[in-house]
Design a protein around this motif. Structure first.
Motif, PDB file in Angstrom:
ATOM      1  N   GLY A  18     -35.560  71.767  36.633  1.00 16.95           N
ATOM      2  CA  GLY A  18     -35.119  71.320  37.950  1.00 16.95           C
ATOM      3  C   GLY A  18     -35.615  69.915  38.237  1.00 16.95           C
ATOM      4  O   GLY A  18     -35.918  69.148  37.337  1.00 16.95           O
ATOM      5  N   SER A  19     -35.702  69.603  39.507  1.00 15.10           N
ATOM      6  CA  SER A  19     -36.110  68.258  39.945  1.00 15.10           C
ATOM      7  C   SER A  19     -37.638  68.165  39.972  1.00 15.10           C
ATOM      8  O   SER A  19     -38.262  68.268  41.008  1.00 15.10           O
ATOM      9  CB  SER A  19     -35.535  67.965  41.328  1.00 15.10           C
ATOM     10  OG  SER A  19     -34.131  68.012  41.311  1.00 15.10           O
ATOM     11  N   ILE A  20     -38.203  67.927  38.804  1.00 13.90           N
ATOM     12  CA  ILE A  20     -39.655  67.935  38.656  1.00 13.90           C
ATOM     13  C   ILE A  20     -40.189  66.519  38.507  1.00 13.90           C
ATOM     14  O   ILE A  20     -39.804  65.809  37.582  1.00 13.90           O
ATOM     15  CB  ILE A  20     -40.063  68.789  37.445  1.00 13.90           C
ATOM     16  CG1 ILE A  20     -39.641  70.243  37.665  1.00 13.90           C
ATOM     17  CG2 ILE A  20     -41.573  68.694  37.206  1.00 13.90           C
ATOM     18  CD1 ILE A  20     -39.794  71.115  36.441  1.00 13.90           C
ATOM     19  N   PHE A  21     -41.093  66.138  39.389  1.00 16.17           N
ATOM     20  CA  PHE A  21     -41.769  64.852  39.274  1.00 16.17           C
ATOM     21  C   PHE A  21     -43.037  64.992  38.447  1.00 16.17           C
ATOM     22  O   PHE A  21     -43.309  64.191  37.564  1.00 16.17           O
ATOM     23  CB  PHE A  21     -42.103  64.298  40.657  1.00 16.17           C
ATOM     24  CG  PHE A  21     -42.876  63.006  40.625  1.00 16.17           C
ATOM     25  CD1 PHE A  21     -44.231  62.973  40.923  1.00 16.17           C
ATOM     26  CD2 PHE A  21     -42.236  61.825  40.288  1.00 16.17           C
ATOM     27  CE1 PHE A  21     -44.934  61.791  40.885  1.00 16.17           C
ATOM     28  CE2 PHE A  21     -42.934  60.619  40.249  1.00 16.17           C
ATOM     29  CZ  PHE A  21     -44.286  60.609  40.545  1.00 16.17           C
ATOM     30  N   SER A  22     -43.816  66.040  38.738  1.00 19.48           N
ATOM     31  CA  SER A  22     -45.042  66.278  37.982  1.00 19.48           C
ATOM     32  C   SER A  22     -45.465  67.732  38.131  1.00 19.48           C
ATOM     33  O   SER A  22     -45.089  68.402  39.087  1.00 19.48           O
ATOM     34  CB  SER A  22     -46.180  65.359  38.449  1.00 19.48           C
ATOM     35  OG  SER A  22     -46.547  65.658  39.775  1.00 19.48           O
ATOM     36  N   ILE A  23     -46.234  68.187  37.145  1.00 23.71           N
ATOM     37  CA  ILE A  23     -46.798  69.529  37.174  1.00 23.71           C
ATOM     38  C   ILE A  23     -48.298  69.413  36.968  1.00 23.71           C
ATOM     39  O   ILE A  23     -48.733  68.805  35.992  1.00 23.71           O
ATOM     40  CB  ILE A  23     -46.197  70.434  36.084  1.00 23.71           C
ATOM     41  CG1 ILE A  23     -44.675  70.490  36.206  1.00 23.71           C
ATOM     42  CG2 ILE A  23     -46.780  71.839  36.177  1.00 23.71           C
ATOM     43  CD1 ILE A  23     -44.005  71.282  35.089  1.00 23.71           C
ATOM     44  N   SER A  24     -49.073  69.966  37.871  1.00 19.22           N
ATOM     45  CA  SER A  24     -50.523  69.933  37.694  1.00 19.22           C
ATOM     46  C   SER A  24     -50.969  71.242  37.033  1.00 19.22           C
ATOM     47  O   SER A  24     -50.771  71.430  35.855  1.00 19.22           O
ATOM     48  CB  SER A  24     -51.235  69.661  39.016  1.00 19.22           C
ATOM     49  OG  SER A  24     -50.802  70.573  40.016  1.00 19.22           O
ATOM     50  N   LEU A  25     -51.538  72.151  37.791  1.00 18.94           N
ATOM     51  CA  LEU A  25     -52.044  73.378  37.206  1.00 18.94           C
ATOM     52  C   LEU A  25     -50.923  74.326  36.808  1.00 18.94           C
ATOM     53  O   LEU A  25     -49.971  74.510  37.556  1.00 18.94           O
ATOM     54  CB  LEU A  25     -52.978  74.075  38.194  1.00 18.94           C
ATOM     55  CG  LEU A  25     -53.857  75.189  37.635  1.00 18.94           C
ATOM     56  CD1 LEU A  25     -54.924  74.602  36.708  1.00 18.94           C
ATOM     57  CD2 LEU A  25     -54.499  75.970  38.764  1.00 18.94           C
ATOM     58  N   MET A  26     -51.053  74.917  35.610  1.00 12.71           N
ATOM     59  CA  MET A  26     -50.152  75.975  35.154  1.00 12.71           C
ATOM     60  C   MET A  26     -51.016  77.183  34.792  1.00 12.71           C
ATOM     61  O   MET A  26     -52.156  77.025  34.332  1.00 12.71           O
ATOM     62  CB  MET A  26     -49.314  75.537  33.958  1.00 12.71           C
ATOM     63  CG  MET A  26     -48.489  74.295  34.209  1.00 12.71           C
ATOM     64  SD  MET A  26     -47.362  73.882  32.869  1.00 12.71           S
ATOM     65  CE  MET A  26     -45.967  74.949  33.260  1.00 12.71           C
ATOM     66  N   ALA A  27     -50.484  78.370  34.997  1.00 20.99           N
ATOM     67  CA  ALA A  27     -51.311  79.566  34.802  1.00 20.99           C
ATOM     68  C   ALA A  27     -50.459  80.773  34.460  1.00 20.99           C
ATOM     69  O   ALA A  27     -49.247  80.788  34.681  1.00 20.99           O
ATOM     70  CB  ALA A  27     -52.126  79.847  36.066  1.00 20.99           C
ATOM     71  N   TRP A  28     -51.131  81.773  33.922  1.00 23.33           N
ATOM     72  CA  TRP A  28     -50.549  83.089  33.693  1.00 23.33           C
ATOM     73  C   TRP A  28     -51.338  84.116  34.488  1.00 23.33           C
ATOM     74  O   TRP A  28     -52.576  84.122  34.462  1.00 23.33           O
ATOM     75  CB  TRP A  28     -50.590  83.456  32.212  1.00 23.33           C
ATOM     76  CG  TRP A  28     -49.633  82.680  31.371  1.00 23.33           C
ATOM     77  CD1 TRP A  28     -49.893  81.555  30.647  1.00 23.33           C
ATOM     78  CD2 TRP A  28     -48.242  82.977  31.164  1.00 23.33           C
ATOM     79  NE1 TRP A  28     -48.753  81.132  30.005  1.00 23.33           N
ATOM     80  CE2 TRP A  28     -47.734  81.992  30.307  1.00 23.33           C
ATOM     81  CE3 TRP A  28     -47.386  83.986  31.616  1.00 23.33           C
ATOM     82  CZ2 TRP A  28     -46.396  81.977  29.887  1.00 23.33           C
ATOM     83  CZ3 TRP A  28     -46.075  83.977  31.200  1.00 23.33           C
ATOM     84  CH2 TRP A  28     -45.583  82.986  30.356  1.00 23.33           C
TER      85      TRP A  28
END
Length: 121
Positions: free
Chosen positions: A26-36
């Motif tokens: 999608g319209s993503i500028f940035s992603i910081s934390l990712m988790a499961w």
């Protein structure tokens, strides 16, 4: 619009391995934390592992040495390699990410739809 889509779940015998992946689109500028996270029937949703944009990681004590979280920033994808799986790992696994949208630079927390992991004795 931003979407997280998981894949890689399934049925495996105790001691087996699975590799989950989750891709943000999608319209993503940035992603910081990712988790499961994971949620077993009748239980709360628990954090399994997290990884920052600089790839600093944290893992739940009960999965340390067996699960490894990683990410590919160029692909907006997070992975969870699960080895030596145990029946108590059976749950629905959810991807989660903090994402800033390109359109309005709004920062939000997003969830995937979940993928079932079942470990037989």
């Amino acid at each position: 619009q931003v979407q997280l889509v998981e894949s890689g779940g399934g049925l495996v015998q105790s001691g087996g391995s699975l590799n989950l992946s989750c891709t943000a689109s999608g319209s993503i500028f940035s992603i910081s934390l990712m988790a499961w996270f994971r949620q077993a029937p009748g239980k709360r949703r628990d954090l399994v592992a997290s990884i920052s944009s600089s790839r600093s990681t944290n893992h739940l004590d009960s999965v340390k040495g067996r699960f490894t979280i990683s990410r590919d920033n160029a692909k907006n994808t997070v992975y969870l390699q699960m080895n030596n799986l145990k029946p108590e790992d059976t749950a629905i696994y959810y991807c989660n990410a903090d994402i800033v949208r390109t359109t309005d630079r709004w920062s939000g927390n997003y969830w995937g739809q979940g993928t079932q992991v079942t470990v037989s004795p």
